[in-house]
Design a protein around this motif. Structure first.
Motif, PDB file in Angstrom:
ATOM      1  N   GLN A   1       0.827  -1.210   0.000  1.00  0.00           N
ATOM      2  CA  GLN A   1       0.000   0.000   0.000  1.00  0.00           C
ATOM      3  C   GLN A   1       0.859   1.257   0.000  1.00  0.00           C
ATOM      4  O   GLN A   1       1.694   1.427   0.892  1.00  0.00           O
ATOM      5  N   PRO A   2       0.670   2.136  -0.975  1.00  0.00           N
ATOM      6  CA  PRO A   2       1.435   3.385  -0.957  1.00  0.00           C
ATOM      7  C   PRO A   2       0.970   4.276   0.199  1.00  0.00           C
ATOM      8  O   PRO A   2      -0.210   4.299   0.531  1.00  0.00           O
ATOM      9  N   VAL A   3       1.916   4.966   0.785  1.00  0.00           N
ATOM     10  CA  VAL A   3       1.555   5.892   1.854  1.00  0.00           C
ATOM     11  C   VAL A   3       0.960   7.140   1.207  1.00  0.00           C
ATOM     12  O   VAL A   3       1.389   7.552   0.124  1.00  0.00           O
ATOM     13  N   THR A   4      -0.084   7.680   1.827  1.00  0.00           N
ATOM     14  CA  THR A   4      -0.696   8.899   1.281  1.00  0.00           C
ATOM     15  C   THR A   4      -0.785   9.938   2.392  1.00  0.00           C
ATOM     16  O   THR A   4      -0.767   9.582   3.578  1.00  0.00           O
ATOM     17  N   PRO A   5      -0.856  11.209   2.004  1.00  0.00           N
ATOM     18  CA  PRO A   5      -0.822  12.277   3.012  1.00  0.00           C
ATOM     19  C   PRO A   5      -1.935  12.125   4.047  1.00  0.00           C
ATOM     20  O   PRO A   5      -3.068  11.795   3.695  1.00  0.00           O
ATOM     21  N   GLY A   6      -1.581  12.319   5.290  1.00  0.00           N
ATOM     22  CA  GLY A   6      -2.567  12.319   6.353  1.00  0.00           C
ATOM     23  C   GLY A   6      -2.990  10.955   6.856  1.00  0.00           C
ATOM     24  O   GLY A   6      -3.875  10.852   7.712  1.00  0.00           O
ATOM     25  N   MET A   7      -2.381   9.921   6.362  1.00  0.00           N
ATOM     26  CA  MET A   7      -2.745   8.584   6.828  1.00  0.00           C
ATOM     27  C   MET A   7      -2.521   8.467   8.337  1.00  0.00           C
ATOM     28  O   MET A   7      -1.491   8.897   8.854  1.00  0.00           O
ATOM     29  N   VAL A   8      -3.502   7.905   9.008  1.00  0.00           N
ATOM     30  CA  VAL A   8      -3.348   7.621  10.432  1.00  0.00           C
ATOM     31  C   VAL A   8      -3.192   6.109  10.557  1.00  0.00           C
ATOM     32  O   VAL A   8      -4.149   5.361  10.391  1.00  0.00           O
ATOM     33  N   ILE A   9      -1.967   5.677  10.779  1.00  0.00           N
ATOM     34  CA  ILE A   9      -1.647   4.245  10.697  1.00  0.00           C
ATOM     35  C   ILE A   9      -1.542   3.631  12.086  1.00  0.00           C
ATOM     36  O   ILE A   9      -0.864   4.150  12.968  1.00  0.00           O
ATOM     37  N   GLU A  10      -2.238   2.516  12.233  1.00  0.00           N
ATOM     38  CA  GLU A  10      -2.194   1.779  13.495  1.00  0.00           C
ATOM     39  C   GLU A  10      -1.285   0.574  13.266  1.00  0.00           C
ATOM     40  O   GLU A  10      -1.579  -0.285  12.455  1.00  0.00           O
ATOM     41  N   ASN A  11      -0.167   0.540  13.947  1.00  0.00           N
ATOM     42  CA  ASN A  11       0.823  -0.499  13.694  1.00  0.00           C
ATOM     43  C   ASN A  11       1.038  -1.429  14.875  1.00  0.00           C
ATOM     44  O   ASN A  11       1.021  -2.642  14.719  1.00  0.00           O
ATOM     45  N   ALA A  12       1.240  -0.860  16.050  1.00  0.00           N
ATOM     46  CA  ALA A  12       1.615  -1.719  17.178  1.00  0.00           C
ATOM     47  C   ALA A  12       0.510  -1.813  18.218  1.00  0.00           C
ATOM     48  O   ALA A  12       0.760  -2.101  19.374  1.00  0.00           O
ATOM     49  N   SER A  13      -0.740  -1.585  17.802  1.00  0.00           N
ATOM     50  CA  SER A  13      -1.834  -1.676  18.766  1.00  0.00           C
ATOM     51  C   SER A  13      -2.062  -3.142  19.118  1.00  0.00           C
ATOM     52  O   SER A  13      -1.714  -4.025  18.336  1.00  0.00           O
ATOM     53  N   PRO A  14      -2.631  -3.410  20.272  1.00  0.00           N
ATOM     54  CA  PRO A  14      -2.812  -4.809  20.688  1.00  0.00           C
ATOM     55  C   PRO A  14      -3.555  -5.648  19.653  1.00  0.00           C
ATOM     56  O   PRO A  14      -3.163  -6.783  19.390  1.00  0.00           O
TER      57      PRO A  14
END
Lengths: 232, 181, 599
Positions: free
Chosen positions: A65-78
């Motif tokens: 997935q390409p990163v796009t402006p303003g993305m709110v990414i959840e990576n290390a959540s439980p």
């Protein structure tokens, strides 16, 4: 640098260049998103799904997935981590991963991910599927350990673009299929590349193994991903 | 207050996990202070003499006797721990799981080049435990409370787990402690 | 066999690989090693790649098959209509089991996923010819004819209604059109729409379709006008229109009936779409199961060319557009648009990563719009009658009508063209369903509704469906329905990503544990959690919907699951000692007696 993209990962403000995938963008910011099928320099295929992240409530593979402006990414959540752990566990029960008997143990990326996630036992039942071992002039193909990451398919092709490794069958029956004639013509370097690129102990060099003593192997002391996380 | 009681068993394993347990070296003196042993190959007590707090199981189940011992442990132990790859996932004995039992037996007792022609016989003596169709991880047969992977699990991991269980504190799993080989 | 000569006409075109393999298989009965090597050589592929394509598709075979190859459908409605007896009859009459070829090499028996005949089950495809409403007597008769060497075409005694009786179809398949509506089965004069479309601009066409609020009829419901607009705006040396005629969702068969009775309407829709997006070529991707319609459809295309509705300079307006038919080879996942494109390019039908979307990089990496058969047919009518006319039907969000393929426990299974907004209850009355336990809306990947949901409306904002409606009455065991659906997804997973490939197998295992009465409350929690993981982590729509049979029955019929789980036990093993020792006892001749009290 023009065209910097701003986004956040687990609340941390990040910047990256346009055109990067979420995985690359996170990495550039010292954030490790676990990957297994992905390998730097190869076209990502999003097959293992371990790099899945959640963006505005939607799941997506960070490696494609390409990163796009303003993305709110959840990576290390439980929840994200729990789901990834499940994928790793699925891989363990879907194949026959007898780590103590595997030449790749200690240098295996699947095992290293399981260590990172501190998996003591998979939540799924072991399937013990029947899978074969195939021998080729320069390497062995241990289907019991193959995770269908397609790295070998992508990395090893003849100069005229023919695939030496290809997918065969579908569903749980998918296997890596080797073109015997082309495999016999691989140079030592190409064969070595196939082995090095395999994240698990599925493609192996003949007549060598267990060369690095326990304690000095790649993932004996430091979790996979540490190199990225220690950069910043 | 009486000390916590421990029991151990080796099922379809190689006793390597027990050996690793003994690798706690001088900490064994602390262990004696901390716990008492009941049924275990370490003290050669054959039958449970009292209710046991923690049972450590090495090895998976490859025959009916393994199953019976495992169930016997489950009945008598408050906490049951799968110790080592064989207990956790069948381990090396489970490499036979992808081959039909008949083929395994025929290869071992009839067709193997090391079997003399006059010895070609699949053992069927009543005193030998009956084999299972495949090797089962312990948690597919009884409820297992904790898992310690490794082949064997390091003495440090066993020590950490045991002391944590005895003292009722959560496990501290340092990265280097958990290994599958 | 002179492969070189056969391959010549394909001009080394890799996109025609599946077509090539099909031709070779039709000539030799299977694709031999020599054939594989010749094809690989001709197309500049490795042998492994060609084998990869063959092994992906259900109807391609690298192992020899019998003279007659029977693919018996295994969908749930087939089971409900007595499939088991029919299967046994096949095995009895041929002397071989499913998955095998009879010793004399006459017959191969194979299973296959839904072939789009749910309203006339049990059905099978034999050497490309469809046989419906089978029973043991008919099977006996068919095998007798096979022994006589009769051609399959000559085994069709009576043809179905409508164009099924056309000399180029001659199929026993029935349309079973139970209710016609104003759109797909409304008044229609071929040629009118394309002429009208060409009188205006592509932008106006897109605007009209957008105004009509036409949403994709395949199930996903993406706005068609928007898709065309995106596609049109993309730069590319060529644009493509692809008609998705790969309806594989078990229980749907409406596209089959549209293509039988309204092919011109579909083809006109493709031409209109072509005009709108700037394409000159359209591809009809037709599922293998509908091969029996191919010659007829080619004939319709030819007639349309002769009328000037297709081909160069359509209606004298300087617009060139033609349509070619590409055949599938048996893979449900190819209904997913990017997988379909891969397949149309002659590859394994594995979905692509998106972005880029097909409108950006589709067929041959060029901008392509992929639309469902019904969507394109509907677009044709919108152009003729206008957006307002269309919006006067259905609901504000879901305009127009929808074709429903109704099967299962009802008096009148078949095709119903209804306005969106119809409640499930109204539908059940319309089709003559009584004592209904559950309705599967949208096929296995859709939603299983209990009576509590019969007031719900069939429309995009409530119960969306690509058209599949399967009805189960109270005599049915829902667990066997779920089992059938889960097996379907396990078989049809392309195997690319882990959650779908491995997760569904594990989900099924857990389901069987619960179904067999060995489940605990914890197992019930786990099956739900695992379903969510598969849904969330899978790469394409197949995996993302594959746990729905479990998740939606859990939502609608939770009590059914709860009645099977043991609420007291915190652990129940599946392990059974007597079963586990049975094999060893048989080998060694020993008897096993469990020691009851060890101590």
């Amino acid at each position: 640098m023009p065209d910097k993209i701003k986004f956040t990962v687990d609340g941390k403000e990040c910047q990256a260049e346009a055109g990067m995938t979420i995985y690359e963008a996170a990495k550039a910011n010292g954030i490790y998103i676990p990957v297994l099928c992905h390998f730097e320099g190869l076209k990502p295929v999003g097959s293992c799904r371990i790099c899945s992240v959640r963006v505005n409530g939607r799941w997506m593979a960070a490696c494609t997935q390409p990163v796009t402006p303003g993305m709110v990414i959840e990576n290390a959540s439980p929840e994200v981590e729990e789901y990834r752990k499940a994928i790793i566990e699925m891989l363990f029960v879907e194949g026959n991963h007898f780590c103590p008997a595997c030449e790749k143990s200690g240098n295996c990326e699947l095992q290293a991910l399981a260590y990172r996630y501190q998996i003591l036992v998979p939540q799924f039942p072991y399937l013990f599927p029947k899978k074969d071992i195939e021998a080729f002039p320069k390497f062995l193909l241990e289907h019991n350990r193959c995770v269908q990451c397609q790295r070998c398919i992508r990395a090893i092709q003849t100069p005229d673009g023919k695939k030496v490794f290809a997918m065969k069958n579908r569903s749980g029956r998918v296997r890596i299929n080797v073109d015997r004639k082309l495999a016999a013509r691989l140079s030592d370097e190409e064969a070595q590349k196939a082995m090095d690129i395999c994240p698990v102990g599925a493609i192996l060099r003949k007549e060598v193994g267990f060369r690095i003593p326990i304690g000095r192997r790649k993932y004996d002391r430091r979790p996979i991903g540490s190199d990225i996380e220690e950069k910043k | 207050m009486s000390k916590p009681v421990i029991a151990t068993a080796s099922l379809a394993g190689c006793f390597g996990c027990h050996m690793s347990f003994l690798d706690i070296d001088e900490r064994i003196l602390d262990l004696i202070e901390l716990v008492e042993f009941d049924k275990s190959p370490i003290d050669d007590i054959k039958k449970f003499s009292r209710p046991v707090d923690i049972g450590l199981i090495e090895g998976g189940c490859c025959n009916a006797e393994n199953v019976e011992v495992l169930r016997y442990f489950r009945k008598n132990c408050k906490i049951l721990v799968s110790v080592g790859e064989c207990a956790v996932m069948g381990g090396l004995p489970a490499m036979r799981n992808t081959i039909p039992l008949k083929e395994c037996l025929e290869e071992a007792y009839l067709n193997s080049p090391t079997v003399a022609p006059e010895d070609r016989l699949i053992p069927a003596d009543e005193d030998i435990p009956v084999l299972l169709d495949r090797v089962y991880p312990c948690h597919e047969i009884v409820k297992i409370d904790y898992f310690l992977p490794g082949c064997p699990p390091s003495a440090d991991l066993i020590w950490e787990a045991l002391t944590a269980l005895v003292q009722g504190r959560p496990l501290r799993l340092e990265y280097e402690l958990v290994k599958y080989d | 066999m002179n492969y070189k000569k056969i391959l010549q006409k394909y001009r080394k075109d890799r996109t025609r690989l599946i077509e090539i393999l099909k031709e070779l298989q039709s000539r030799e009965g299977y694709i031999s090693e020599k054939a594989i090597l010749s094809v690989a050589d001709e197309l500049g592929l490795s042998r492994a790649e060609v084998e990869g394509v063959i092994s992906f598709y259900h109807f391609l075979s690298a192992r020899p098959l019998g003279k007659y190859v029977v693919y018996l459908n295994n969908s749930i409605t087939a089971e409900m209509a007595g499939r088991e007896k029919v299967a046994l009859a096949w095995e009895r009459e041929t002397g071989c089991r499913f998955g095998q070829t009879s010793e004399d090499g006459l017959v191969t028996l194979l299973e296959t996923s839904c072939i789009g005949m749910n309203d006339q089950e049990p059905a099978a495809i034999i050497n490309g010819v469809v046989f419906t409403s089978l029973n043991p007597d008919k099977v006996k008769k068919l095998v007798g004819w096979m022994r006589e060497g009769r051609a399959v075409e000559d085994m069709v005694e009576e043809t179905g209604d409508g164009a099924n009786g056309h000399e180029l179809v001659r199929s026993m398949v029935r349309n079973n059109i139970r209710k016609t509506g104003p759109v797909v089965f409304g008044e229609y004069v071929p040629g009118q729409a394309i002429r009208k479309a060409l009188e205006t601009t592509p932008e106006c066409i897109i605007d009209e379709v957008k105004k009509a609020n036409l949403l994709g009829r395949g199930g996903a419901g993406f706005p068609t006008g928007l898709k065309w607009e995106f596609c049109r705006k993309e730069k590319g040396e060529q644009h493509f229109v692809i008609c998705n005629a790969d309806e594989g969702e078990p229980g749907t068969f409406k596209d089959r009936v549209i293509l039988t009775e309204r092919p011109e309407m579909v083809f006109e829709g493709m031409a209109i779409a072509g005009y709108a997006v700037g394409a000159r070529l359209g591809i009809l991707y037709l599922r293998h199961e509908y091969t029996y319609l191919r010659r007829y459809l080619e004939h319709v295309l030819q007639k349309m060319r002769e009328q000037g509705w297709l081909g160069p300079n359509i209606a004298g307006r300087g617009f060139d557009f033609d349509i070619e038919i590409k055949m599938g080879a048996g893979a449900y996942v190819c209904g997913e648009e990017s997988a379909l494109i891969e397949s149309a390019e002659g590859k394994r039908g594995e979905p692509r990563d998106r972005p880029p979307f097909p409108v950006q990089k589709g067929y041959l990496n060029l901008p392509s719009t992929v639309n469902n058969v019904e969507t394109l047919a509907t677009a044709t009518q919108i152009i003729i009658h206008g957006a307002n006319w269309f919006r006067s039907m259905g609901t504000p969000v879901s305009a127009g009508t929808k074709l429903l393929s109704v099967s299962g426990d009802c008096e009148r299974p078949g095709i119903y063209e209804v306005e969106y907004g119809l409640t499930v209850k109204e539908l059940l009355e319309m089709v003559g369903a009584r004592d209904t336990l559950a309705v599967q809306v949208g096929g296995p990947s859709g939603n299983c509704i209990s009576e509590a949901g019969f007031g719900r409306k069939i429309c995009f904002s409530d119960l969306p469906t690509g058209g599949s409606i399967i009805i189960f009455n109270r005599s049915r065991d829902l667990f066997s329905v779920v089992r059938n659906f889960l097996d379907f997804f396990i078989e049809e997973s392309c195997g690319w990503c882990v959650p779908c490939r491995a997760g569904n197998v594990l989900l099924k295992k857990k389901f069987e544990k619960i179904a067999s009465g060995l489940g605990t409350v914890q197992d019930l929690k786990e099956i739900e959690a695992w379903g969510k993981i598969i849904k969330s982590m899978s790469r394409c729509g197949l995996g993302q919907t594959s746990p729905n049979p479990v998740l939606t029955t859990l939502a609608s019929f939770r009590e059914l699951y709860e009645s099977r789980v043991n609420k007291e036990a915190d652990f129940i093993p599946e392990f059974d000692l007597n079963q586990a020792v049975a094999e060893a006892c048989a080998i060694t001749g020993r008897k096993f007696q469990e020691e009851q009290d060890h101590a």
